[in-house]
Write a protein that holds these residues in place. Structure first.
Motif, mmCIF file in Angstrom:
data_model
loop_
_atom_site.group_PDB
_atom_site.id
_atom_site.type_symbol
_atom_site.label_atom_id
_atom_site.label_comp_id
_atom_site.label_asym_id
_atom_site.label_seq_id
_atom_site.Cartn_x
_atom_site.Cartn_y
_atom_site.Cartn_z
ATOM 1 N N UNK A 145 0.836 -1.209 0.000
ATOM 2 C CA UNK A 145 0.000 0.000 0.000
ATOM 3 C C UNK A 145 0.867 1.253 0.000
ATOM 4 N N UNK A 146 1.974 1.206 0.734
ATOM 5 C CA UNK A 146 2.920 2.347 0.733
ATOM 6 C C UNK A 146 3.507 2.537 -0.654
ATOM 7 N N UNK A 147 3.913 1.415 -1.259
ATOM 8 C CA UNK A 147 4.494 1.462 -2.611
ATOM 9 C C UNK A 147 3.496 2.057 -3.596
ATOM 10 N N UNK A 148 2.231 1.649 -3.486
ATOM 11 C CA UNK A 148 1.190 2.161 -4.401
ATOM 12 C C UNK A 148 1.072 3.682 -4.282
ATOM 13 N N UNK A 149 1.111 4.190 -3.028
ATOM 14 C CA UNK A 149 1.029 5.640 -2.812
ATOM 15 C C UNK A 149 2.215 6.358 -3.454
ATOM 16 N N UNK A 150 3.425 5.789 -3.233
ATOM 17 C CA UNK A 150 4.648 6.405 -3.791
ATOM 18 C C UNK A 150 4.586 6.437 -5.317
ATOM 19 N N UNK A 151 4.163 5.313 -5.901
ATOM 20 C CA UNK A 151 4.076 5.216 -7.362
ATOM 21 C C UNK A 151 3.086 6.251 -7.912
ATOM 22 N N UNK A 152 1.912 6.352 -7.270
ATOM 23 C CA UNK A 152 0.914 7.335 -7.712
ATOM 24 C C UNK A 152 1.478 8.756 -7.650
#
Length: 403
Positions: free
Chosen positions: A329-336
């Motif tokens: 979920x953290x990775x998804x936020x960073x990618x976005x």
């Protein structure tokens, strides 16, 4: 049905690698199938389907057999005996299958089938999470649907053929298929078959791609001549679909952190006759920064838990851990936050996952729109695809506009 010793032993050996050594089911099955050249299609089908079945129902079968991990060889035979008994297959009198209490197996099955985490064969934490995120009723239906074997769906490569011609072409190679009304480029196999050995595949007339996954590229609303960036391209299923929708006109820049996946994409693009794809490995932040404010369209097919594709990856139920979900979920936020900067003003971006969890989907989009990076964006449309409603993989996609 008569059980052949060498096939049963191949199943048990493969299960040992998957359960006790943490290997991936698809890779181990594919290795096992190469073991004996004399095995025909039926033998290989038996090995693949039995292994996948036992992997899918591992928790239920282990509870019935009253065995715990790591599984000894004797216990792997017990799991096999449970599988065979529940399938109504008579067990031979081999010493490995001695003392299998057939009647007790059926009784335990009836008893455990009343409890969802056993009936659907999932870890406790996954059952709790599913209820928390989807609610009791929806989760019960969804996890049951995700335990069905996934159908094999192909995407017609419209750069080279049409769905109708593809159906005829495969029929001439004794592979029977039918079209799917709601999915314009999709055709589904009537029965499982090795489509990769067909001339039709070698000529690049199709890719294997689930029907739900085929909704993502059209959702991006691309047009020929655009500059499109596929930020998490992997081996390129969506990039190839975009190339066909763009009729090979314009440019697709396919990015990924794994160079070996991009090499595979190049091979696939060559076979498909997709000439407008350029691959770039993300080996530093410079690769992304160079692309800021340059794309008409951005696709973020984000890394996720993969909970929407359990029907084709049943071993993910046992490999996935709750800690991984927090991390992803953290990775998804960073990618976005990072990759959204690639989009030009007036452009459109799609965020997609093959997860069914709102915390990886709608909530991530809400958090992004509320963040500093998401200030200029607004949500144009979103699609929630659940397996129990569609009959295919669980997916999510949101289309955002940069104002």
């Amino acid at each position: 049905m008569r059980l052949h010793r060498n096939l049963v032993f191949a199943v048990v050996d493969t299960l040992n690698y998957i359960f006790n050594e943490g290997k991936y089911a698809d890779k181990e099955i594919s290795k096992a199938l190469k073991r004996d050249k004399r095995w025909g299609a039926r033998d290989r089908g038996f090995i693949a389907e039995t292994v996948y079945d036992i992997v899918r129902w591992k928790r239920l079968y282990a509870e019935i057999a009253e065995v715990k991990e790591p599984f000894s060889r004797a216990n792997l035979f017990r799991l096999f005996a449970v599988w065979a008994t529940l399938k109504g297959i008579q067990l031979p009198d081999w010493k490995q299958l001695e003392e299998t209490p057939t009647r007790r197996i059926k009784g335990r099955f009836d008893e455990l089938s009343k409890i969802r985490k056993y009936r659907e064969s999932i870890p406790d934490w996954m059952d709790e999470l599913g209820v928390q995120e989807l609610g009791e009723q929806k989760w019960t239906k969804e996890i049951a649907a995700l335990n069905h074997t996934a159908p094999v769906v192909l995407r017609t490569n419209t750069l080279k053929t049409t769905p109708k011609k593809l159906i005829d072409s495969l029929f001439s190679e004794t592979v029977e298929t039918h079209s799917l009304k709601k999915y314009p480029s999709a055709i589904q196999l009537d029965e499982r078959a090795n489509v990769f050995s067909t001339t039709t595949f070698k000529d690049g007339l199709f890719e294997v791609q689930d029907a739900s996954s085929q909704l993502v590229a059209p959702f991006l609303k691309v047009e020929p001549g655009m500059r499109v960036v596929d930020t998490c391209a992997g081996a390129g299923g969506k990039s190839l679909h975009l190339a066909s929708l763009m009729e090979n006109k314009g440019a697709i820049i396919a990015l990924d952190i794994y160079g070996n996946k991009l090499k595979e994409l190049k091979r696939r693009a060559k076979r498909a006759g997709a000439h407008n794809i350029e691959t770039r490995e993300i080996d530093s932040t410079k690769v992304i920064k160079k692309l800021y404010n340059s794309a008409d369209r951005v696709l973020i097919d984000a890394p996720c838990s993969g909970l929407g594709v359990l029907s084709r990856n049943p071993d993910a139920k046992w490999k996935l851990q709750p800690e991984f979900l927090d991390k992803i979920r953290k990775t998804q936020q960073e990618i976005l936050n990072q990759y959204s900067k690639i989009l030009k003003k007036g452009g459109k971006m799609v965020y997609a996952t093959c997860s069914i969890l709102p915390s990886e989907n709608q909530n991530q989009v809400k958090n992004f729109l509320a963040s500093e990076a998401g200030q200029e964006f607004s949500l144009e449309d979103e699609k929630i695809v659940l397996s129990h409603e569609s009959g295919y993989d669980g997916f999510y996609m949101a289309r955002l506009i940069k104002n």
